[in-house]
Design a protein around this motif. Sequence first.
Motif, short mmCIF file in Angstrom:
data_model
loop_
_atom_site.label_atom_id
_atom_site.label_comp_id
_atom_site.label_asym_id
_atom_site.label_seq_id
_atom_site.Cartn_x
_atom_site.Cartn_y
_atom_site.Cartn_z
N THR A 52 -0.11 0.62 -2.72
CA THR A 52 1.25 0.57 -2.17
C THR A 52 2.32 0.81 -3.22
N ILE A 53 3.31 1.58 -2.80
CA ILE A 53 4.53 1.77 -3.60
C ILE A 53 5.69 1.24 -2.77
N GLY A 54 6.39 0.26 -3.31
CA GLY A 54 7.56 -0.28 -2.63
C GLY A 54 8.82 0.41 -3.13
N VAL A 55 9.80 0.52 -2.26
CA VAL A 55 11.08 1.08 -2.69
C VAL A 55 12.15 0.03 -2.43
N ALA A 56 12.74 -0.45 -3.52
CA ALA A 56 13.76 -1.49 -3.41
C ALA A 56 15.12 -0.85 -3.18
N SER A 57 16.00 -1.57 -2.57
CA SER A 57 17.34 -1.05 -2.30
C SER A 57 18.34 -1.87 -3.11
N VAL A 58 19.61 -1.70 -2.80
CA VAL A 58 20.63 -2.45 -3.53
C VAL A 58 21.19 -3.54 -2.61
N GLY A 59 21.28 -4.74 -3.15
CA GLY A 59 21.67 -5.91 -2.38
C GLY A 59 20.74 -7.04 -2.78
N GLY B 196 10.34 -8.05 -8.57
CA GLY B 196 10.11 -9.34 -9.20
C GLY B 196 9.20 -10.23 -8.37
N TYR B 197 9.10 -9.93 -7.08
CA TYR B 197 8.35 -10.79 -6.17
C TYR B 197 7.07 -10.15 -5.65
N PHE B 198 7.15 -8.85 -5.36
CA PHE B 198 5.95 -8.15 -4.89
C PHE B 198 5.13 -7.70 -6.08
N ASP B 199 3.82 -7.90 -5.99
CA ASP B 199 2.96 -7.51 -7.10
C ASP B 199 2.44 -6.08 -6.86
N VAL B 200 3.37 -5.19 -6.54
CA VAL B 200 3.01 -3.78 -6.33
C VAL B 200 3.96 -2.94 -7.17
N ASP B 201 3.61 -1.67 -7.34
CA ASP B 201 4.53 -0.77 -8.05
C ASP B 201 5.78 -0.55 -7.21
N VAL B 202 6.92 -0.49 -7.90
CA VAL B 202 8.19 -0.40 -7.17
C VAL B 202 9.13 0.62 -7.82
N ILE B 203 9.81 1.37 -6.96
CA ILE B 203 10.92 2.21 -7.42
C ILE B 203 12.20 1.56 -6.91
N GLU B 204 13.17 1.46 -7.79
CA GLU B 204 14.46 0.93 -7.37
C GLU B 204 15.37 2.11 -7.03
N ALA B 205 15.83 2.15 -5.78
CA ALA B 205 16.61 3.30 -5.31
C ALA B 205 18.10 3.03 -5.45
N PRO B 206 18.90 4.09 -5.56
CA PRO B 206 20.35 3.90 -5.45
C PRO B 206 20.71 3.34 -4.07
N HIS B 207 21.91 2.78 -4.00
CA HIS B 207 22.36 2.10 -2.78
C HIS B 207 22.27 3.03 -1.55
N ASP C 146 -1.30 9.99 -0.25
CA ASP C 146 -2.42 9.04 -0.13
C ASP C 146 -1.98 7.60 -0.38
N ARG C 147 -0.70 7.38 -0.66
CA ARG C 147 -0.21 6.02 -0.92
C ARG C 147 0.52 5.45 0.30
N ILE C 148 0.63 4.14 0.33
CA ILE C 148 1.42 3.48 1.35
C ILE C 148 2.81 3.25 0.76
N VAL C 149 3.82 3.76 1.41
CA VAL C 149 5.18 3.66 0.87
C VAL C 149 6.06 2.91 1.87
N VAL D 258 4.20 5.78 -14.32
CA VAL D 258 4.49 6.16 -12.94
C VAL D 258 4.11 5.08 -11.93
N VAL D 259 4.77 5.07 -10.78
CA VAL D 259 4.31 4.23 -9.68
C VAL D 259 3.14 4.97 -9.04
N ARG D 260 2.06 4.24 -8.85
CA ARG D 260 0.83 4.89 -8.36
C ARG D 260 0.05 3.98 -7.46
N GLY D 261 0.51 2.75 -7.24
CA GLY D 261 -0.28 1.76 -6.53
C GLY D 261 -1.03 0.97 -7.59
N ARG D 262 -0.63 -0.28 -7.79
CA ARG D 262 -1.21 -1.06 -8.90
C ARG D 262 -2.63 -1.50 -8.55
N ALA D 263 -3.60 -0.94 -9.25
CA ALA D 263 -4.99 -1.36 -9.03
C ALA D 263 -5.22 -2.69 -9.75
#
Lengths: 180, 248, 360
Positions: free
Chosen positions: B45-52, B59-70, B86-89, C200-205
């Motif tokens: 999983t790749i999470g995308v954080a927003s602004v707010g 900081g809370y999810f133990d997954v890779d995260v991209i922080e997006a502009p507002h 192939d990822r869950i976004v 890169v973000v790739r899904g943390r194994a």
Amino acid sequence: MRYDVFFAGYGGQGVLLAGNLLSYAAIHEGKNVSFFPAYGVEKRGGAAMCTVVFADGDTGSPVVGNPSVSVLLNQLSFDKYAAKVKQGGICIVNSSLINCDEVDLPGIEVVLVPMNQIALEMGDVRMVNMVACGAYIEKSGALQSKSLEAALKKALPERNHKLIPANVKAMEAGALAARA
Amino acid sequence: MMKQVFTRPESLKDVSTHFCPGCHHGSVHRLVAEALDEFGLRSQTIGVASVGCSVFLYGYFDVDVIEAPHGRAPAVATGAKRARPDRIVFTYQGDGDLAAIGMSEIIHAANRGEDITVIFVNNTTYGMTGGQMAPTTLPGQKTSTSPFGRDTSKDGSPFKMAELLSNLDGVAFSARVALNNPKNVLNAKKMIKNAFRYQVEKKGFSFIEALASCPTNWGMNPLDANQRVTDELIPYFPLGIYKNTANM
Amino acid sequence: MPTATLEKIFVKGNEAVAMAALEAGCRCYFGYPITPQSDIPEYLSRELPGLGGEFIQAESEIGAINMLLGASATGARAMTSSSGPGISLKQEGISYMAGSELPGVIVDIMRAGPGLGGIDASQADYFQATKGGGHGGYRIIVLAPASVQEMYDLTMLAFDLSDIYRMPAMVLADSVIGQMKESVTPNPRPQVVLPSKEWVVRGRADGEPQNVVKSLYLGDGEMEAFHWKMQSRYQELADKECRWEEVCTSDAELIVTAFGSTSRIAKTAIAMAREAGMKVGLMRPITLFPFPRKAYAALSVRCKLFLDIELSTGQMVDDVRLSVARDADVIFYGRPPGAGSLPTPEELFEQIRKNYRACA
């Protein structure tokens, strides 16, 4: 050697195709080429012009203020650009559409070619640009006519290749008219 | 020996959050994390954080995260998903982020039917910046920038995002849930799982609108804030499934 | 995909950018139509699907730059392109990419402005490109092609530099370079050792660290540390990556300096000046950020007169003045962009003659 030529007319006269054709011919002869188009907002009927520079070495500026040769296909282009031709240069004029009787262009060789009339005689007025290209290579001596034939294969889409013989004839007729 | 029956989801880190007492963000975080765990998706999983208030997602999810502009999370998620199909976004966005500054991005991502899941937390206010009027602020609701109450003749009416998006062909699933009582929490869990299941099955865009409380900015204690969800939010923003392509 | 060959082809500058992007391994393009760069999305919309790539015509330039951000965060080579009004919209995303240390290529085919301006060539977005066009105090790599061949080669270089230095890279041209066609050699992608993208973000194994791509720095000293890190990266760029072209500078009494389209026009003007017996040379920066300051400094030890030519009322001239020796003069000649304001070689030759005479 560095050559430059300026083509202008109205949209629909095939000005940009003519420039492309000369570019491909120059590439065929192993030269470096810069083709710089400019056109109005309209697809048809607006102003269309292009500059082609080709050279064995660096082409330098794609923009030319005083062209060595200008090929002008309509009255508007003539009125605007004829006087810009370099001293000692050549102005090839489509005399079917341009009246230049009262215009004095000192130091510029003016060559009158009734391009529309010739194209019509060859069977299609749309070949006016081919007539113009023929007149250009005749007067400038910058490119071989064989290179233009080869260029047609590159510049025209496959489906139009059957028209190549007619286009070659139109170029030859343009060259002949310019020679006279 | 004692049997442990309630644990922290693997997809959540063992940290305490910055959320205010009574805020529903923590509950939504947990439900999303449970859904990821139950489908075994954490490592994909790749999470995308927003602004707010949701900006600290990483900081809370133990997954890779991209922080997006507002507001841009759906566009960022689009780019990520297209590059890594192939990822869950998923995106996690508040009401100001999604329904004001990011309205264009959410509508178009939904309309393209991007295979992403959007978690939209609607608490009718801008939480992080101090309780200003949001695009979902209720008519008459007083906020720090609508001190006399939202005037619909000037400010327009609240956006009903779950309904609005359900009209788009690209949307596979759109539902509104709430977290104000155990029954609604259980239902929210079901809906969130469903949204992720749609992404796993590549069915298209899935959307969850979660009605949430914001006691701090509503000027209420947690219980009263919870009651406001029941009394004011749910009547205006009815719960339910607005689009479910599986039923079509 | 048209494969790289050593045989010359005849294409538009914009098409060369698109071809080079594919050769560089770019498989994600996000854009929004705007003249005079629409050939780029048109070309890629035809070619990318067949290559298993992604083409999205975004809802806006804001959407497009953020899709670039998302794709780039996964490690993909990705590109967007636009012109003035659209590049302004992209500044938000470019700032976030810079803050998140994300690579990504942005092509700017400049047109006249401000506002809607016009579609004619312009160099008036030099400041926007080279000084950090968005908020926060950052720079991006800026490459300025002056030919269709360079549109091709520098687009590939932009991808490599962007990956190596982990910052956005911009190809900055205008409608002269974008719209003109030239004979070019579609070179194969250069063999460059690139750093691995372990961030890169790739899904943390299990057992792998969590990767976060972000630009928010709230901790004590975090933001400052980020800025110092970037400053040293900019310095490294300046030390290693400056590129420029010099023509006939060794004996020059006057050095013309210009980038992109105006440098091409200047080249012919300089040839005219040489023919007329004037010792004139050309200094053309290829990298606008990093700006080749040391090269200017070196030239100005001997030559004390520079003529900066731009299709604007003067932007790069500031950097030239900051770069040359204190006793060197920098004269500016420019035309604001717009229909009919493109200078001719004859016009620039006049400027050279006037200033050369003044110095002689």
